[in-house]
Design an enzyme around this catalytic site. Sequence first.
Site, PDB file in Angstrom:
ATOM      1  N   HIS A  87       0.878  -1.186   0.000  1.00 50.13           N
ATOM      2  CA  HIS A  87       0.000   0.000   0.000  1.00 50.13           C
ATOM      3  C   HIS A  87       0.914   1.235   0.000  1.00 50.13           C
ATOM      4  O   HIS A  87       0.970   1.988   0.970  1.00 50.13           O
ATOM      5  CB  HIS A  87      -0.927  -0.050   1.220  1.00 50.13           C
ATOM      6  N   ASN A 102      -2.572  -2.238  -3.402  1.00 50.71           N
ATOM      7  CA  ASN A 102      -3.596  -1.218  -3.258  1.00 50.71           C
ATOM      8  C   ASN A 102      -3.406  -0.125  -4.300  1.00 50.71           C
ATOM      9  O   ASN A 102      -2.326   0.475  -4.389  1.00 50.71           O
ATOM     10  CB  ASN A 102      -3.528  -0.560  -1.874  1.00 50.71           C
ATOM     11  N   GLU A 103      -4.429   0.140  -5.076  1.00 55.26           N
ATOM     12  CA  GLU A 103      -4.504   1.286  -5.968  1.00 55.26           C
ATOM     13  C   GLU A 103      -3.199   1.575  -6.714  1.00 55.26           C
ATOM     14  O   GLU A 103      -2.609   2.660  -6.551  1.00 55.26           O
ATOM     15  CB  GLU A 103      -4.926   2.543  -5.192  1.00 55.26           C
ATOM     16  N   GLU A 146     -12.630  -0.434  -0.373  1.00 56.24           N
ATOM     17  CA  GLU A 146     -12.618   0.878   0.307  1.00 56.24           C
ATOM     18  C   GLU A 146     -13.827   1.673  -0.138  1.00 56.24           C
ATOM     19  O   GLU A 146     -14.164   1.697  -1.329  1.00 56.24           O
ATOM     20  CB  GLU A 146     -11.387   1.717  -0.062  1.00 56.24           C
ATOM     21  N   TRP A 178     -13.496   2.663   4.497  1.00 56.40           N
ATOM     22  CA  TRP A 178     -12.255   3.394   4.749  1.00 56.40           C
ATOM     23  C   TRP A 178     -12.624   4.568   5.636  1.00 56.40           C
ATOM     24  O   TRP A 178     -13.329   5.454   5.158  1.00 56.40           O
ATOM     25  CB  TRP A 178     -11.600   3.892   3.449  1.00 56.40           C
ATOM     26  N   GLU A 189      -3.302  11.128   6.132  1.00 57.40           N
ATOM     27  CA  GLU A 189      -3.887  11.097   4.786  1.00 57.40           C
ATOM     28  C   GLU A 189      -2.863  11.648   3.767  1.00 57.40           C
ATOM     29  O   GLU A 189      -3.068  12.672   3.118  1.00 57.40           O
ATOM     30  CB  GLU A 189      -5.214  11.863   4.784  1.00 57.40           C
ATOM     31  N   TRP A 190      -1.736  10.968   3.681  1.00 59.52           N
ATOM     32  CA  TRP A 190      -0.744  11.215   2.643  1.00 59.52           C
ATOM     33  C   TRP A 190      -0.390  12.697   2.532  1.00 59.52           C
ATOM     34  O   TRP A 190      -0.104  13.320   3.535  1.00 59.52           O
ATOM     35  CB  TRP A 190      -1.221  10.603   1.317  1.00 59.52           C
TER      36      TRP A 190
HETATM   37  O1  IFM Z   1      -6.314   7.172   2.447  1.00 59.87           O
HETATM   38  C1  IFM Z   1      -6.477   6.721   1.151  1.00 59.87           C
HETATM   39  C2  IFM Z   1      -6.022   5.277   1.023  1.00 59.87           C
HETATM   40  O2  IFM Z   1      -4.711   5.124   1.434  1.00 59.87           O
HETATM   41  C3  IFM Z   1      -6.144   4.816  -0.401  1.00 59.87           C
HETATM   42  N1  IFM Z   1      -7.455   5.065  -0.934  1.00 59.87           N
HETATM   43  C4  IFM Z   1      -8.029   6.380  -0.734  1.00 59.87           C
HETATM   44  C5  IFM Z   1      -7.920   6.792   0.723  1.00 59.87           C
HETATM   45  C6  IFM Z   1      -8.535   8.188   0.922  1.00 59.87           C
HETATM   46  O3  IFM Z   1      -7.848   9.129   0.173  1.00 59.87           O
END
Ligand code: IFM
EC number: 3.2.1.21
Length: 437
Positions: free
Chosen positions: A118, A158-159, A352, A392, A399-400
């Site tokens: 992730h 993930n993504e 999510e 989620w 949050e990144w």
């Molecule tokens: O916090 C992120 C997650 O790490 C990945 N999907 C979207 C979420 C919300 O931005």
Amino acid sequence: MATDAGDPLPRFPAGFLWGVSTSAHQIEGAAELRGPSVWDVFTAEPGRVKDGSTAAVACDHYHRYPEDVALLAGLGVNAYRFSVSWPRVASPGGLDFYDRLVDELCAAGVRPVPTLFHWDLPAHLDWLDRDTAARFADHVAAVAGRLGDRVTKWITLNEPAEHTLLGHALGAHAPGRRLLFDALPVAHHQLLAHGLAVRALRAAGARDIGIANSHGPTWPASADPDDVAAAGFYDTLLNRLFAEPVLLGGYPDGLGELMPGDVAADLRVIAEPLDWYGVNYYAPTRVGAPLGTRGEFGGVTIPAELPFSVREIEDRPLTDFGWPVVPEGLTELLCGFRDRYGDRLPPVVITENGCSYEGLDDQERIAYLDAHLRALHAALEAGVDVRGYFVWSLLDNFEWAEGYARRFGLVHVDFDTLERTPKASYRWFRDVLRAQG
Ligand code: IFM
């Protein structure tokens, strides 16, 4: 606005997976007990994260996981999606932490569903480098060898779309590269890593494997052919680039010609059959022809030279993050996937779905989740084989590039004291799960 006293939700099928999701870098902290990831390097650079914060402590889940597992048990979920930090697994004692966490989850009757990557790539690795895919397979084999006696459900990546677009094409996420279309090898190498991970998991005896891809409907800004073409291109990037190699064994729209290496051979690895397909859904995107100027979308700068522009979705409530709330987009997306991929689409799990709002009495989050669960049920009734739903997120977290400013949790975290306080949405979701039995 619906409140916590809304109409009961329709019944979901017996055996449905009900869970919440988190990720390692966003909650664990204890950064000193693992090697650095690209996110540690990125957050150390001034100006990269809006509030200047880092995830060095985050929610301190590394030390407080028993309290967090108790919160999961109190919520009544039957599954918990977390991620294993690759740089922690590669550090002495790193796997011991996940061993303890998995034991705690099993003892609480919550099924562990780890994601193997992730976004927290070890800092010395690089997705532009093909060898990173092979290194990932080694990481997966190590995790499966240690946890595979208790973990039965796995997520590879993930993504990869966001990690490619935000991290390598636009520079808004780690590692902060602005390569635009030269970032395509990053997509290919992650997909190859996914396929190699499926093989490594199968070799370790795993029988329940999926991927968590982010998807959303793409709406053209108008019926003008230029807008429709731009939206189609965006749809290819977001919805097809990471789905079709996995589900169909091929890249859409000739993109395979731009990928490095022996693409045909790699696609045979990438298309290893999956047991289910994970969808992360937040909102649709409205897309039009390029406007010739820089744009802004979800806090990310969109350069003028891209062949599309992202437009506002009007007349919709916005979350605190500015994302439009469009529950029926989830039904549209899932029915669209079923129509597009037919029997090549395995059963779907929503890995999510959630929203960022302030406050403990988070009625907006309750309304959001309630409406999205109804939209998910509509997809089930339309014949889409949906097997699970993960909110989620369990906790407010890092949050990144937004730092701690965006709160997605069912549980509030005070980032000074690290105290956890369940929000109204936690109690609402608990009651939903009780009612679902
Ligand atoms: O916090 C992120 C997650 O790490 C990945 N999907 C979207 C979420 C919300 O931005």
